[in-house]
Design an enzyme around this catalytic site. Structure first.
Site, PDB file in Angstrom:
ATOM      1  N   GLU A  99       5.150  28.469 -10.484  1.00 54.54           N
ATOM      2  CA  GLU A  99       4.860  28.051  -9.116  1.00 54.54           C
ATOM      3  C   GLU A  99       4.364  26.609  -9.053  1.00 54.54           C
ATOM      4  O   GLU A  99       4.703  25.863  -8.130  1.00 54.54           O
ATOM      5  CB  GLU A  99       3.832  28.989  -8.488  1.00 54.54           C
ATOM      6  CG  GLU A  99       4.366  30.402  -8.243  1.00 54.54           C
ATOM      7  CD  GLU A  99       4.461  31.242  -9.501  1.00 54.54           C
ATOM      8  OE1 GLU A  99       3.864  30.847 -10.539  1.00 54.54           O
ATOM      9  OE2 GLU A  99       5.124  32.292  -9.471  1.00 54.54           O
ATOM     10  N   HIS A 169      -0.420  41.472  -4.387  1.00 50.94           N
ATOM     11  CA  HIS A 169       0.778  41.424  -3.538  1.00 50.94           C
ATOM     12  C   HIS A 169       0.425  41.699  -2.092  1.00 50.94           C
ATOM     13  O   HIS A 169       1.229  42.234  -1.339  1.00 50.94           O
ATOM     14  CB  HIS A 169       1.831  42.424  -4.031  1.00 50.94           C
ATOM     15  CG  HIS A 169       2.306  42.148  -5.427  1.00 50.94           C
ATOM     16  ND1 HIS A 169       1.624  42.566  -6.536  1.00 50.94           N
ATOM     17  CD2 HIS A 169       3.385  41.467  -5.888  1.00 50.94           C
ATOM     18  CE1 HIS A 169       2.262  42.176  -7.631  1.00 50.94           C
ATOM     19  NE2 HIS A 169       3.334  41.511  -7.269  1.00 50.94           N
TER      20      HIS A 169
END
Lengths: 365, 395
Positions: A99, A169
């Protein structure tokens, strides 16, 4: 440009210029596009497909637009990028799982005049990219005296509760980025909003972070204008007119507020005004203060933990600007100050009943 | 492949005796007697590799087989439980990769530290955890490895120095370097194992960790479990160089057949000795996952079914050990009995996990802080409580 798009933009300009009065004439429906639904030039889409359509149109109209991220060429884990590889070939590509690198790479592209649209697969994974977003993307123009800018960059990330996502998540990470001058932070709450706001972000000259409420990817369906259109950033939307208390939220939480507003209307005769903030940075101070000045009460609700959540910013600013008008302490109904839990998700989330309780307590203060 | 190993195993002990004599000879052996097995040669980067002959015994192979078979049955049970919606959320299965952790464990003691990614069910097992702890954790029950508070990606075992179970790709790698620093600082004769996949191998923080570990000669073994797909992206699409054992540059590396538990064991014994004396080393384990990346990935859109079935037929790590045991004359009925017992253990664990209690609601606000923050938390009943601290979770 299609007629309906022009009409839509006119609606939005009026919305911007005429403020409260104009808003009262609008339907308290979920999206600006609903008035267009009757025109026939719309089709029903869920939020995932609306994002997908926006990406297609952005790549159609801008050959420097690039979509990349982890597994996006295969359609992405949520299927938001389906079909881009087939249609635009190498302008849609998979990245390694890194990322920090994805965002840094995007910033480099943006400085070269490209329009990078990066996907961070879950907002929970955005933290490795935090430095790139905060120190590089947000400050590039400022620190280079206008020589360079990363303004073409848009970072998309699914965020928020999904029922069983657990610690990594499910998180709502928006408030971290609302503290960063130079970034724009945008959260849609419906398919038509998602399309119009995402296209705005992509065209916007500043780096934008676009958080997509993944709970709504499949569950939220509405008529979405077929053509390319934008919804201005920095403008809240009144979803429901009311007189007794202002409820403010964004993303999936807006739907919780709408349900709570209906519940107290039915059971207690309390009239709630529901505001969908849509853009968190910069946020629509005028719309918020106009509403609170009318109702005299404020409730802010978000999934993120209470402490230092974006609700704190709203409450502080409203307290200053609407002090003499307030009839009760502004209240926040938010996620718990705990890590986002696995089995305790229903306990953690600020659900309808908690909002209803807080509305009653505030109105009866 | 397994048969090739079996046919060459007696070189060390029985010399050049004909095969028939070997087999007859072998039946007379004690199950603890050592014999040698040849494995695929190791590829090496900046280091002289160990030879490819591994010493083992029937006892050791039986233990390995039992653990690997248990891993396999447990992951298949988890798959079924997930499809029955008894397990929700995120779940990453290890079947196909069993030889990696089993071989690593064979070269370690529980004083050595292990940290891994979210694909951690079988690590918990090899570190001494039970199937029931895994199953209960997967279902969010208080009997689980993390008391039901972590779920699939977050199994831990302090006593066995298992540091989890980490949800973010690659984030555990620098932690592994930190674990090794602590071991070295305490002058312990132990190493830290930092496990990650070929996807995580492209994370920037891996290189930061490698640099620090190399700079400070930390006793850390970086184990890259190369299952060839970082989620849905093939290694060669994601990595400019997919020879992961060479990507430490100044850090030496070995590439190992990760489908052969004996190759893994041998290489890890070598790596442990090396790391204690010299510092970090990278081990690339060539392995394969049969399932998709997670339960939402059918695992068949980015690779062919043929590839998966070929892997199962030709390189299956569990089957390899079973064949080796049979070739060594081990009793097929004994294997069957063991398999039956493992199946029963897994079935029982599933039922116990289902029956176990969910954690009490007040655990939501427990142990977020040691000194609880000065704030009240609303309960479902509408009352307010102070967050609490009780690391034993005794109530």
């Amino acid at each position: 440009m299609h007629t309906h798009v022009r009409q839509l933009q006119q609606v939005q300009q009026q919305h911007q210029q005429q403020g409260q009065q104009q808003r009262q004439q609008q339907h308290a429906v979920h999206s600006l596009s609903m008035s267009e639904a009757q025109a026939g030039d719309t089709k029903p889409l869920n939020l995932c497909n609306a994002v997908n359509e926006a990406l297609h149109q952005a790549m159609d109209s801008n050959d420097k637009a690039l979509v990349f991220g982890e597994d996006v060429a295969f359609g992405g884990v949520f299927r938001c990028t389906v079909g881009l590889l087939e249609r635009y070939g190498r302008r849609c590509f998979n990245t390694p799982l890194c990322e920090q690198g994805i965002v840094g790479f995007g910033i480099g592209l943006a400085t070269q005049g490209y329009t990078p649209i990066a996907e961070i697969q879950f907002a929970d994974y955005i933290y490795p990219a935090f430095d790139q977003l905060v120190n590089e993307a947000a400050k590039y123009r400022y620190r280079s005296g206008g020589t360079f800018t990363a303004g073409g960059l848009t970072v998309r990330a699914p965020y928020g509760a999904v029922g069983h996502g657990g610690h990594y998540h499910s998180q709502s990470v928006e408030s971290f980025f609302t503290h960063v001058p130079g970034l724009k932070v945008v959260v849609p709450s419906s398919p038509a909003q998602a399309k119009g706001l995402l296209l705005s972000c992509i065209q916007d000259p500043d780096p934008c972070i676009f958080f997509e409420p993944k709970m709504l990817y499949r569950t939220s369906v509405e008529e979405v204008p077929v053509g390319e259109y934008t919804i201005p950033l920095g403008q809240a939307q009144v979803l429901r007119e009311g007189a007794d208390i202002t409820l403010i939220g964004w993303g999936a939480q807006v739907h919780v507020l709408a349900q709570a507003a209906q519940a107290v209307a039915d059971a207690d005769g309390i009239s709630c005004e529901v505001l969908d903030l849509r853009t968190l940075l910069p946020w629509d101070v005028q719309a918020v203060t106009a509403s609170v000045n009318k109702t005299g009460r404020l409730l802010v609700s978000h999934e993120a933990p209470l402490s230092s959540g974006f609700g704190a910013e709203l409450v502080a600013e409203v307290s200053r600007r609407c002090f003499l008008r307030l009839e009760a302490p502004p209240v926040r109904v938010c996620g718990s100050d705990t890590p986002f839990p696995l089995v305790f998700e229903p306990l953690y989330l600020p659900g309808v009943e908690r909002v209803v309780d807080a509305i009653r307590a505030t109105v009866r203060f | 492949m397994a048969l090739r190993s079996a046919s060459t195993q007696l070189l060390g002990r029985a010399g050049l005796l004909p095969a028939a004599v070997c087999n007859a000879f072998h039946r007379c052996m004690s199950t603890s007697d050592k014999f040698s097995v040849e494995v695929l040669p190791f590829k090496a980067h900046r280091i002289e590799p160990p030879n490819n002959v591994v010493e083992t015994s029937i006892d050791e192979l039986v233990g390995m087989y039992e653990l690997m078979y248990k891993m396999r049955r447990m992951e298949i049970a988890a798959d079924m439980m997930y499809k029955a919606k008894l397990i929700r959320g995120f779940c990453h299965l290890y079947d196909g990769q069993e030889a990696v952790m089993t071989g690593i464990e064979a070269a370690l003691t529980k004083e050595d530290a292990v940290i891994t990614s979210y694909r951690d069910h079988c690590q918990h097992l090899s570190r001494g955890g039970t199937v029931k702890e895994v199953m209960a954790e997967l279902m969010g029950k208080r009997d689980g490895a993390s008391k039901g508070l972590g779920g699939s990606m977050h199994m831990y075992n302090r006593q066995a120095n298992f540091y989890g179970g980490n949800g973010i790709v690659g984030a555990q790698i620098p932690l592994g370097a930190g674990l090794a620093f602590a071991l070295k600082y305490q002058k312990k004769p132990n190493v830290a194992i930092a496990m990650y996949g070929d996807g995580a191998a492209n994370q920037g923080q891996k290189y930061e960790a490698l640099n620090m570990a190399g700079l400070w000669n930390l006793p850390v073994i970086f184990v890259c479990e190369n299952n060839h797909y970082g989620m849905g992206t093939a290694e060669w699409r994601a990595a400019k160089s997919s020879t992961f054992y060479t990507r430490g540059d100044y850090i030496p590396g070995l590439k190992v057949d990760g489908m052969d538990v004996l190759a893994v064991k041998k290489s890890m014994e070598f790596a442990k000795a090396y790391a204690l004396e010299h510092g970090p080393i990278i081990m690339e384990m060539d392995t394969y996952r049969y399932h998709g990346h997670s339960m939402s990935d059918p695992g068949s859109t980015y690779r062919t079914r043929d590839e998966i079935s070929t892997m199962r037929q030709e390189r299956d790590p569990v089957e390899r050990v079973r064949k080796l045991l049979l070739a060594k004359g081990y009793d097929a009925a004994a294997i069957k009995a063991m398999e039956k017992s493992v199946k029963k253990e897994v079935d029982t664990a599933v039922e116990e996990g289902k029956a176990a209690a969910t954690p009490p609601n007040e655990w939501l606000w427990r142990n977020v802080y040691v000194a609880p923050a000065n704030m009240d938390m609303r309960t479902v009943e509408g009352t307010y409580v102070q967050p609490t601290y009780d690391p034993t979770y005794s109530s």
